[in-house]
Design a protein around this motif. Structure first.
Motif, short mmCIF file in Angstrom:
data_model
loop_
_atom_site.label_atom_id
_atom_site.label_comp_id
_atom_site.label_asym_id
_atom_site.label_seq_id
_atom_site.Cartn_x
_atom_site.Cartn_y
_atom_site.Cartn_z
N THR A 19 1.11 -0.69 0.27
CA THR A 19 0.15 -0.23 0.05
C THR A 19 1.02 0.67 -0.27
N LEU A 20 0.06 2.05 -0.52
CA LEU A 20 0.99 4.01 -0.20
C LEU A 20 0.24 4.45 0.41
N SER A 21 0.92 5.05 1.38
CA SER A 21 -0.06 6.60 2.01
C SER A 21 0.27 7.71 1.51
N PHE A 22 -0.69 8.24 1.20
CA PHE A 22 -0.50 9.54 0.50
C PHE A 22 -0.56 10.90 1.75
N GLN A 23 0.53 11.52 1.83
CA GLN A 23 0.76 13.22 2.84
C GLN A 23 -0.74 13.01 3.01
N LEU A 41 5.29 -4.88 1.62
CA LEU A 41 5.66 -3.43 1.01
C LEU A 41 4.72 -2.48 1.23
N LEU A 42 5.05 -1.44 2.39
CA LEU A 42 4.47 0.18 2.63
C LEU A 42 5.55 0.97 2.78
N ILE A 43 4.64 1.84 1.94
CA ILE A 43 5.34 3.10 1.44
C ILE A 43 4.27 4.32 1.58
N LEU A 44 5.15 5.23 2.81
CA LEU A 44 4.43 5.99 3.51
C LEU A 44 4.98 7.62 2.39
#
Length: 227
Positions: free
Chosen positions: A65-69, A131-134
């Motif tokens: 996942t991708l966590s947006f600002q 996969l954790l994208i922050l």
């Protein structure tokens, strides 16, 4: 488990970004100036952008996942309870973790920006992602909540975590440091060896290095313990 960037190149008008490197299991901190290309790299890692050349190869990554600002980009439900449930998490438990137990039936858009950020991050950390994208996870959080986030990050015991941030005061222990500058993203190597090569190191780390002290990691607590 890894994500390999193989001679990738991406450009839009005057902007260019190139990168070769491997994101292995552990916590990766990616830093750079505003506009250097950190968010672009996050989107490439997540597969939401495709490089003009080269490839992004994911091995052993089943969930990501991708966590947006901006936390409002993630809201899909009309109540906090339903928003948490949409992640497959226990609404009461997660609401309690982020201090929103008394607002579990409220509309997420009635929360403050900081509350909404806490809600989103608590939902994200309720699952075990490969996969954790922050992207800028510390934005909109006060110092107390930033420390809570650091604890959540450090408690991840598996997978690849990639943090893109400008934060320079409250940081977690990390395993690798990356920099984005002059149109290229590069891994400086594992910590602590990479600390001395980190151009965007926080002032407290720079002072320690100038004093001849090499901290074991990048937290302020590590600097205090360094001899």
């Amino acid at each position: 488990m890894q994500v390999a960037l193989e001679e990738i190149a991406f450009s839009r008008r005057a902007f260019t970004l190139a990168c070769s490197g491997v994101f292995e299991e552990g916590i990766h901190l990616v830093t750079g100036r505003v506009g250097s290309g950190k968010t672009t790299l996050a989107l490439l890692l997540a597969g939401l952008l495709q490089p003009d050349a080269g490839s992004v190869r994911r091995e052993g990554v089943g969930t990501m996942t991708l966590s947006f600002q901006n936390p409002e980009y993630h809201v899909t439900e009309a109540a906090v309870r339903a928003e948490i449930a949409s992640y497959g998490a226990d609404p009461d438990a997660v609401a309690g973790q982020c201090g929103l137990a008394g607002r579990i039936d409220d509309d997420p858009f009635h929360l403050s920006r900081g509350e909404l950020k806490r809600l989103h991050l608590a939902c994200v950390f309720a699952r075990a992602w490969d996969l954790l994208i922050l992207d800028e996870p510390f934005s909109s959080l006060d110092c107390v909540q930033k420390r809570h986030l650091c604890r959540w990050l450090e408690e991840r015991d598996a997978g690849i975590t990639v943090i893109f941030t400008h934060e320079r005061q409250v940081l977690p222990r990390v395993d690798y440091i990356w920099e984005v500058a002059d149109g290229r993203a590069a891994c400086l190597g594992p910590v602590p060896g990479a600390i001395g090569r980190w151009r965007y190191a926080p002032p407290y780390l720079r002072r320690a290095l100038e004093d001849g002290r090499m901290p074991a990691n990048i937290r302020f607590e590590d600097v205090r313990e360094a001899r």
